[in-house]
Write an enzyme that holds these catalytic residues in place. Structure first.
Site, PDB file in Angstrom:
ATOM      1  N   CYS A  87       5.990   1.910  -3.769  1.00 27.46           N
ATOM      2  CA  CYS A  87       5.376   2.330  -4.597  1.00 27.46           C
ATOM      3  C   CYS A  87       3.811   2.747  -4.392  1.00 27.46           C
ATOM      4  O   CYS A  87       3.149   3.805  -4.751  1.00 27.46           O
ATOM      5  CB  CYS A  87       5.267   1.156  -5.771  1.00 27.46           C
ATOM      6  SG  CYS A  87       4.076   1.776  -7.225  1.00 27.46           S
ATOM      7  N   CYS A 185       7.252  -6.086 -10.370  1.00 27.56           N
ATOM      8  CA  CYS A 185       6.637  -5.756 -11.830  1.00 27.56           C
ATOM      9  C   CYS A 185       7.675  -5.225 -12.597  1.00 27.56           C
ATOM     10  O   CYS A 185       7.513  -5.351 -13.881  1.00 27.56           O
ATOM     11  CB  CYS A 185       5.587  -4.528 -11.528  1.00 27.56           C
ATOM     12  SG  CYS A 185       6.122  -2.888 -11.072  1.00 27.56           S
TER      13      CYS A 185
END
Length: 338
Positions: A87, A185
């Site tokens: 990410c 997340c």
């Protein structure tokens, strides 16, 4: 100078925005929407309270492709992925960084606990550990390139977490006492339940090192190297996952001591600064985020195959995870264990 602060709505990004505003920067909050179930409302509310402009960038499709699909695919192949590294490289400091610059920002800041400096001699930006050893996040940033580092600011790199909390209290922020999430997340609970609808799997055999069948496993994606819990195998002694073979749909089990090795090979090696290569003889390396750094010798085997020989044997070097190597506080580079 215009700085876009990547705001998640948490304490670190909020304090980063306040620090930069105090230092005279023109601050804008920037939030990426990357999950269907959230749309940056908390970050927008905090930006409003701070009286700074706030913008939202929708990155749900690329996040799904670059991070979530990769995450599931790696487990399907018997690897243990590192979604935060992916990410940071492709989404936060890839597409979101580009979006910030397109919107007029000169620099982009985030609440990561890491530091950046510039070395005049090598003419390279260098990535450094954050000063708080318990919060240092340089491990997750090792794949950043020079053009990315040149645009980034990490305001919290020189602070310890408790100092950041104290600043939040001084600013009268309610989130000063918020607990930090330790989860990935996009996964609210057990990763196995998350990936189950998205991966192909079938039951197979647990074997010992002699080839004897010890039991049945539930599917390759649900296991990782070094795992002991949840094996449901009765052998009269503790057994651990030693090797995962997706082609044969078999998982090898054995004793804990077999998991230790001084030799580690990895690929997709990335140097923060290419000039560092000639220095790479003795390094300190860690084979996962929570691991302790250990002294090692680094050298290239062939093409993109690299080898670390550790002074001390390392436990459960896991394919798919990142190995990151340092000299002092500086991140020299890293790659993917295979």
């Amino acid at each position: 100078m215009k700085v876009a602060v990547l705001m998640s709505g948490g304490i670190d990004s909020t304090v980063s925005a306040l620090l930069l505003r105090e230092q005279g920067y023109e601050v804008t909050g920037l939030t990426m929407v990357h999950l269907e179930r959230e749309a940056g409302e908390k970050a927008a509310r905090i930006a409003n309270e701070l009286q700074i402009e706030h913008k939202v960038v929708d990155l749900r499709e690329p996040f799904q492709s670059a991070v979530v699909d990769y995450f599931c695919r790696e487990y399907e192949q018997g690897h243990t992925p590192n979604p935060c590294v992916k990410c940071n490289e492709e989404i936060k400091f890839g597409l979101l960084l580009k979006a910030a610059l397109d919107l007029g920002a000169d620099k982009v800041a985030s609440g990561h606990y890491a530091r950046i400096d510039y070395d005049d001699k090598s003419q390279c930006y260098r990535l450094m550990k954050g000063v708080d050893p318990r919060k240092d996040q340089s491990y997750f940033l090792y794949r950043l390139k020079q053009q990315q580092l040149s645009r980034l600011i990490f305001p919290l790199g020189g602070y310890r977490k408790e100092e950041v909390r104290e600043m939040a209290r001084r600013y009268h922020l309610q989130l000063a006492e918020e607990k930090e999430s330790q989860e990935v997340c996009f996964i609210p609970g057990d990763y196995r339940e998350f990936i189950r609808p998205h991966v192909s799997y079938k039951e197979g055999s647990f074997l010992d090192r002699t080839g004897k069948i010890l039991g049945r496993h539930r599917g390759i994606p649900f296991y990782t190297i070094g795992q002991r819990r949840g094996l449901a195998v009765s052998a009269g002694r503790p057994l651990y996952v030693l090797k995962i073979d997706p082609e044969k749909n078999q998982i090898l089990l054995g004793e804990n001591e077999v998991l230790f090795s001084k030799l580690l090979r990895f690929k997709q090696n990335h140097f923060i600064c290419s000039q560092d290569f000639e220095l790479l003889i003795k390094v300190k390396a860690k084979i996962r985020y929570a691991a302790r750094e250990s002294e090692a010798i680094l050298h290239c085997i062939e093409d993109d195959i690299w080898e670390l020989v550790f002074d001390e044997a390392q436990r459960a070097a896991t394919p798919g995870q990142s190995v990151v190597y340092y000299q002092g506080d500086y991140v020299l580079g890293g790659g993917t264990i295979y």
